[in-house]
Design a protein around this motif. Structure first.
Motif, mmCIF file in Angstrom:
data_model
loop_
_atom_site.group_PDB
_atom_site.id
_atom_site.type_symbol
_atom_site.label_atom_id
_atom_site.label_comp_id
_atom_site.label_asym_id
_atom_site.label_seq_id
_atom_site.Cartn_x
_atom_site.Cartn_y
_atom_site.Cartn_z
ATOM 1 N N HIS A 50 1.453 -1.129 0.109
ATOM 2 C CA HIS A 50 -0.258 0.131 0.309
ATOM 3 C C HIS A 50 0.989 1.231 0.271
ATOM 4 C CE1 HIS A 50 -3.863 2.790 0.578
ATOM 5 N NE2 HIS A 50 -2.399 3.476 1.991
ATOM 6 N N GLU A 51 1.519 0.826 0.726
ATOM 7 C CA GLU A 51 2.884 2.677 1.438
ATOM 8 C C GLU A 51 3.323 2.708 -0.130
ATOM 9 O OE1 GLU A 51 3.414 4.754 4.024
ATOM 10 O OE2 GLU A 51 1.357 3.917 4.596
ATOM 11 N N VAL A 59 9.750 7.105 -3.400
ATOM 12 C CA VAL A 59 9.752 8.458 -2.932
ATOM 13 C C VAL A 59 7.947 9.009 -2.815
ATOM 14 C CG1 VAL A 59 10.401 9.738 -5.320
ATOM 15 C CG2 VAL A 59 11.156 10.888 -2.405
ATOM 16 N N GLU A 60 7.939 9.811 -1.774
ATOM 17 C CA GLU A 60 6.515 10.498 -1.285
ATOM 18 C C GLU A 60 6.077 11.170 -2.486
ATOM 19 O OE1 GLU A 60 4.523 12.399 2.195
ATOM 20 O OE2 GLU A 60 6.848 12.704 2.122
ATOM 21 N N GLY A 114 9.209 11.693 2.212
ATOM 22 C CA GLY A 114 9.197 9.916 2.807
ATOM 23 C C GLY A 114 9.928 9.034 1.499
ATOM 24 N N ARG A 115 10.414 8.170 1.910
ATOM 25 C CA ARG A 115 11.435 7.474 0.711
ATOM 26 C C ARG A 115 11.491 6.114 1.646
ATOM 27 N NH1 ARG A 115 14.740 12.050 0.625
ATOM 28 N NH2 ARG A 115 14.831 12.613 -1.680
ATOM 29 N N GLY A 116 11.256 5.252 0.388
ATOM 30 C CA GLY A 116 11.958 4.146 1.435
ATOM 31 C C GLY A 116 10.385 3.074 0.653
ATOM 32 N N VAL A 138 22.120 10.945 6.560
ATOM 33 C CA VAL A 138 21.637 12.184 6.002
ATOM 34 C C VAL A 138 21.740 12.676 5.428
ATOM 35 C CG1 VAL A 138 21.652 14.660 7.871
ATOM 36 C CG2 VAL A 138 21.187 11.893 9.176
ATOM 37 N N ASN A 139 23.252 13.093 4.830
ATOM 38 C CA ASN A 139 23.798 13.290 4.110
ATOM 39 C C ASN A 139 23.880 13.070 2.402
ATOM 40 O OD1 ASN A 139 25.236 15.133 4.604
ATOM 41 N ND2 ASN A 139 26.495 13.496 5.949
ATOM 42 N N HIS A 140 22.979 11.227 2.306
ATOM 43 C CA HIS A 140 22.865 11.092 0.904
ATOM 44 C C HIS A 140 21.078 10.622 1.675
ATOM 45 C CE1 HIS A 140 26.604 11.539 -0.241
ATOM 46 N NE2 HIS A 140 27.146 10.991 0.340
ATOM 47 N N PRO A 141 20.167 11.032 1.217
ATOM 48 C CA PRO A 141 18.872 10.656 1.545
ATOM 49 C C PRO A 141 18.274 9.667 0.674
ATOM 50 C CG PRO A 141 18.526 12.878 1.364
ATOM 51 C CD PRO A 141 20.256 11.938 1.708
ATOM 52 N N GLU A 142 18.770 9.372 -0.951
ATOM 53 C CA GLU A 142 18.454 8.947 -2.326
ATOM 54 C C GLU A 142 18.637 7.796 -2.059
ATOM 55 O OE1 GLU A 142 22.128 10.365 -2.628
ATOM 56 O OE2 GLU A 142 20.757 11.233 -1.359
#
Length: 201
Positions: A50-51, A59-60, A114-116, A138-142
Motif C-alpha cells: 500500500h505504502e 519516494v513520496e 518520505g522514502r523507501g 543524512v547526507n545521502h537520503p536518496e
C-alpha cells in the motif's frame, strides 16, 4: 519460507516487472528482521504494498491538490495557503514537514520527505535508520530510493516499532496506525492483507 515472484505478483499485480528486482531484496530484509511465517510476511507485504503503490513508488509524491492538503495536514494548511502551494511538491514538503521530526534547516522537509517502502520521513528518522543500516542517510537520503535500501529500511522500521508482535496477534489495524499515524488507506491495506494471507497460506 521466502516469498516467490509468483506469490508477490498474486498479491501485488501492479508491481509487474519490478517484482523480480524486489523479491530477493525483500527476502533478505525480512529474514534479517525476523519477518518470517505467513502472518508476519502477509502483514508486511500488504503494508509496504500500500505504502509504495505496489512497489512502484519509492519516494513520496507530494503533487497534492489544495483539498488533499487540507485533508492530510489540516493544522499545517489553511484554505489560502493550500490554494497558494497546491501542486508545488517542494513547497508542500517544506511546510508539511518543516520544524518537526528533526527538520530544522530550511529545505529539510523536502530533503527528508518520505522514502523507501515504508516512507521514512524527517531528518531524525533518516539518522536513526541510517545508523541501524550502516548508511549515511543524512547526507545521502536518496539511498532509500534503491530497492535494497528501500526494503531494508522498511523491515528495520517494522521491527523497531514492534510490528512483528502485532502481526502475530493479527492486529492489522494497529499496524496501520503505527505506520501511518491513522487509518489512511485502511480498505486497500486490508484487501491486500486478506489476499496475502490466502496466497501465503
Amino acid at each position: 519460507m521466502p516469498i516467490t515472484v509468483k506469490q508477490l505478483l498474486q498479491i501485488l499485480p501492479n508491481a509487474g516487472q519490478v517484482a523480480g528486482v524486489f523479491v530477493p531484496v525483500l527476502n533478505t530484509a525480512m529474514s534479517r528482521y525476523q519477518i518470517i511465517g505467513a502472518k508476519r510476511i502477509a502483514a508486511f507485504i500488504a503494508q509496504v504494498g500500500h505504502e509504495s503503490g505496489q512497489l512502484t513508488r519509492l519516494v513520496e509524491n507530494l503533487n497534492c491538490s489544495a483539498d488533499a492538503l487540507r485533508k492530510t495536514w489540516p493544522s499545517r494548511f489553511n484554505a489560502e495557503l493550500a490554494t497558494t502551494v497546491a501542486r508545488k511538491p517542494e513547497q508542500i514538503a517544506n511546510i508539511a514537514y518543516g520544524n518537526r521530526m528533526g527538520n530544522f534547516v530550511p529545505g529539510d522537509g523536502w530533503k527528508y520527505r518520505g522514502r523507501g517502502l515504508i516512507q521514512i520521513t524527517g531528518r531524525s528518522n533518516y539518522a536513526e535508520c541510517g545508523e541501524a543500516l550502516g548508511l549515511d542517510l543524512v547526507n545521502h537520503p536518496e539511498l532509500l530510493e534503491k530497492p535494497q535500501h528501500a526494503c531494508m529500511s522498511a523491515a528495520w522500521f517494522w521491527a523497531s516499532r514492534g510490528l512483528n508482535t502485532l502481526a502475530d496477534a493479527g492486529s492489522f489495524s494497529k499496524i496501520t496506525s503505527r505506520i501511518n499515524g491513522g487509518q489512511n488507506g485502511a480498505a486497500d491495506r486490508q484487501a491486500l492483507y486478506a489476499k496475502a494471507l490466502k496466497v501465503l497460506a
